[in-house]
Design an enzyme around this catalytic site. Sequence first.
Site, PDB file in Angstrom:
ATOM      1  N   ARG A 131     112.412 103.117 136.543  1.00 18.83           N
ATOM      2  CA  ARG A 131     112.356 104.039 137.698  1.00 18.83           C
ATOM      3  C   ARG A 131     113.582 104.970 137.741  1.00 18.83           C
ATOM      4  O   ARG A 131     114.111 105.282 138.806  1.00 18.83           O
ATOM      5  CB  ARG A 131     112.202 103.239 139.002  1.00 18.83           C
ATOM      6  CG  ARG A 131     110.815 102.602 139.117  1.00 18.83           C
ATOM      7  CD  ARG A 131     110.678 101.792 140.383  1.00 18.83           C
ATOM      8  NE  ARG A 131     111.520 100.618 140.337  1.00 18.83           N
ATOM      9  CZ  ARG A 131     111.986  99.980 141.396  1.00 18.83           C
ATOM     10  NH1 ARG A 131     111.693 100.401 142.603  1.00 18.83           N
ATOM     11  NH2 ARG A 131     112.753  98.923 141.264  1.00 18.83           N
ATOM     12  N   ILE A 184     101.157  97.812 165.582  1.00 22.46           N
ATOM     13  CA  ILE A 184     100.241  97.587 164.456  1.00 22.46           C
ATOM     14  C   ILE A 184     100.665  96.402 163.598  1.00 22.46           C
ATOM     15  O   ILE A 184      99.922  95.949 162.736  1.00 22.46           O
ATOM     16  CB  ILE A 184     100.110  98.888 163.618  1.00 22.46           C
ATOM     17  CG1 ILE A 184      99.669 100.051 164.518  1.00 22.46           C
ATOM     18  CG2 ILE A 184      99.147  98.742 162.465  1.00 22.46           C
ATOM     19  CD1 ILE A 184      98.366  99.814 165.277  1.00 22.46           C
ATOM     20  N   HIS A 228     105.089 108.274 161.141  1.00 27.43           N
ATOM     21  CA  HIS A 228     105.490 108.877 159.865  1.00 27.43           C
ATOM     22  C   HIS A 228     106.651 109.850 160.054  1.00 27.43           C
ATOM     23  O   HIS A 228     107.208 110.353 159.095  1.00 27.43           O
ATOM     24  CB  HIS A 228     104.298 109.564 159.203  1.00 27.43           C
ATOM     25  CG  HIS A 228     103.193 108.590 158.904  1.00 27.43           C
ATOM     26  ND1 HIS A 228     102.184 108.329 159.805  1.00 27.43           N
ATOM     27  CD2 HIS A 228     102.978 107.785 157.851  1.00 27.43           C
ATOM     28  CE1 HIS A 228     101.384 107.400 159.290  1.00 27.43           C
ATOM     29  NE2 HIS A 228     101.836 107.057 158.110  1.00 27.43           N
TER      30      HIS A 228
HETATM   31  N1  GLN Z   1     100.119  95.429 159.707  1.00 26.65           N
HETATM   32  C1  GLN Z   1     100.645  96.366 158.766  1.00 26.65           C
HETATM   33  C2  GLN Z   1     101.999  96.867 159.275  1.00 26.65           C
HETATM   34  O1  GLN Z   1     102.159  97.015 160.416  1.00 26.65           O
HETATM   35  C3  GLN Z   1      99.733  97.544 158.578  1.00 26.65           C
HETATM   36  C4  GLN Z   1     100.262  98.513 157.556  1.00 26.65           C
HETATM   37  C5  GLN Z   1      99.307  99.611 157.184  1.00 26.65           C
HETATM   38  O2  GLN Z   1      98.421  99.946 157.914  1.00 26.65           O
HETATM   39  N2  GLN Z   1      99.488 100.242 156.074  1.00 26.65           N
HETATM   40  O3  GLN Z   1     102.871  97.149 158.494  1.00 26.65           O
HETATM   41 ZN    ZN Z   2      98.469 101.880 159.049  1.00 29.72          ZN
END
Ligand code: GLN
Ligand code: ZN
Length: 751
Positions: A20, A428, A691
């Site tokens: 890398r 999430i 993001h």
């Molecule tokens: N549960 C995962 C997180 O929160 C979901 C990641 C993803 O959607 N790429 O990191």
């Molecule tokens: Zn995600």
Amino acid sequence: MTTPFPSATIVGYPRIGAQRELKRAVEGFWAGRLDETELTEVARDLRLASYRRLAELGLTEDASIPASFSFYDQVLDTTWLLGALPPRFEGAAGLAGYFLLARGEGGTAPLEMTKWFNTNYHYLVPEIGPDTPISLAHTTPVDLFVEAREAGLVVRPQLVGPLTYLLLSKPAVEGYRPLDRLDEVTSVYAELLVRLAEAGAPWVQLDEPGLTSDNLGLSSAEIAGLAERVYQRLGSVAGRPQLLVTTPYGEATEGLAALAQTPVEAIHADLVHGQAPAPLADKTLVAGLISGRNIWRADLEAKLAWLQAQPGAVSVATSTSLQHVPYSVAGEEWDHPHLKSWLAFAEEKVAEVVTLARGRNGEDISAELAAASQALATRAADAGVKVPAIRQRTASLQPADREREDYSIRQAAQAEKLQLPLLPTTTIGSFPQTGEIRQARAAHARGELSTADYEDRLRQEIRDVIHLQEKLDIDVLVHGEPERNDMVQYFAELLDGFEVTKNGWVQSYGSRCTRPSILWGDVSRPEPMTVRWSTYAQSVTDRPVKGMLTGPVTILAWSFVRDDLALGEVADQVGLALRDEVSDLEAAGIGVIQVDEPALRELLPLRREDQDAYLEWSVGSFRVATSGVEAQTQIHTHLCYSEFGDVIDAIDALGADVTSLEAARSHMEVLPALEATGFSRQIGPGIYDIHSPRVPEVSELSELLSEAVAAVPADRLWVNPDCGLKTRTYAQVEPSLHNMVAAAKEVRAHQ
Ligand code: GLN
Ligand code: ZN
């Protein structure tokens, strides 16, 4: 005298460096540790070293080595080459300007990023409008050719073809068709081809994977018609080099037939994912026999037999660029005595290509054929490749195993059990992966931190994350996933049937690499994988904690998957392993369980005719994983990308009680579309765009949430970020989540 097309070649090669090196240099440049000259030198050294290595591996003929290189992305390179810069980048120059398009800065948003065909490689989406400048703004392909020639090598310049470039572009102004600029873009390529010929390039490669898709807004016949137009035109350029057009990633029947009508001298077909064209009278067929996508050693005997039956000029090649596989198996070690002999990464694949070409030329390759056949035989007979108990379990799956009670019953039971407010808040899954956690994991891996100490460290982290969420007044909590290096590899390390690599990096986008796991055998779960972390988190709070799993499709999509069993059956094996995990979580008192499927769309076949079958098995495996629970256990899923159009029915068919989606950047665009399909369960459209490092204001968040409430009844809405928080810092996440909860409360008060 013209140079014949080489007998052996590859469609492209990894460029990030075996260790890398390019990643580190590029990131060093971004951080100001390297200047432009230094970065340029690192890149040149890497390119030349890579060509020399390929020559050592047997690509010795002129034009057999493609000049595969990019500082970031090949589509971005094309945008840069054409000077097709959106107005917000006006004046961007030099490498800093190039990277500005990729990464943005302050108020200048970068180009959008999306997945390249059916791979996990991401390219930067060109924005083309009626006024986008289009000209030969740079001569990089010529410079790379000259650089190699000066080092004594005749390489083959490699470009994204004009048609694919515009097929992958998005309109810069609504309703515009980027393809309206096709003739202008083709003219620039014509000019460039002449320059390349003047520099001495005997062959130039134009990649047209767009010919393998009918999912880019045009039918295959329309795309084939455009291909014919472009390559008639380029074929008639006076003083041009000879042309190879490639069609990697799938079946290109109509496109191949169209190319056969044009003056191009060589046509590549992906023979792993598609079929050979009708015999080409006066051209070379570049046969993509060795997979560029997967890592299994090829059946050389069968491939040689095919080659020997071909009339006419045939060269041996890979199906796609090798950029999708790691450099070499040489440095890898596994406990399994045979696994290594079953594999071929990029270097080993080059050797396979060269061997087949020698065989086609009538040389004796019997030793190589015997070694390949021997490896295939041990693989077929391996006890872990076919485990009767696992096969029986998938074979005896019944439709009822993929069904839960009616949603109305579940919904009532869950409401009663969970007692959540209107517009409940959650996240999430992951919380920031701090430097300390990464260091602790690395120290544990090196044996410098005991397992007991490492796990104490993880529990401390989980406790802190739970307390932070309580302080922020979030309703459904997560443990934060500190124990996971990666959402797929974590499970691959704990499931039977998988191995992980030490140095098997592949470029995902820009300087980002991932290390896909290898799914080589029948999959089963020797013991629970997440239960102790989730139950620990639940033990330190009275609020519900959400258990967190990665779904079967995503596990397949982000691994190298065995090629000797139908994907649907592999997915069901993973689905069953997850079903057991889900049941164990439920039994341990976890009442909310999320099964992430961010890659559901990624594996969607490029051709519409194949999509229904895919959606059936992918949705089916998710349902196997999630249907073994009581009505009162709430199943969540999470999907993260913004183009949901093609999978909107599938999202419904997953049947999750709650679905969280990426939606902040697209301003809740998905919601009306989803509602129009009759979707009737709960949705969490992400309102905080993770993001971006920015901390969103309460007012922005409540505005987005109000847009959501206008599209979906409030009693079916959740409030959450777009995706996991692991790439952010606590300094960003804490105020952002604080504002998110404040926005939820504000909108709640008005209901
Ligand atoms: N549960 C995962 C997180 O929160 C979901 C990641 C993803 O959607 N790429 O990191
Ligand atoms: Zn995600």
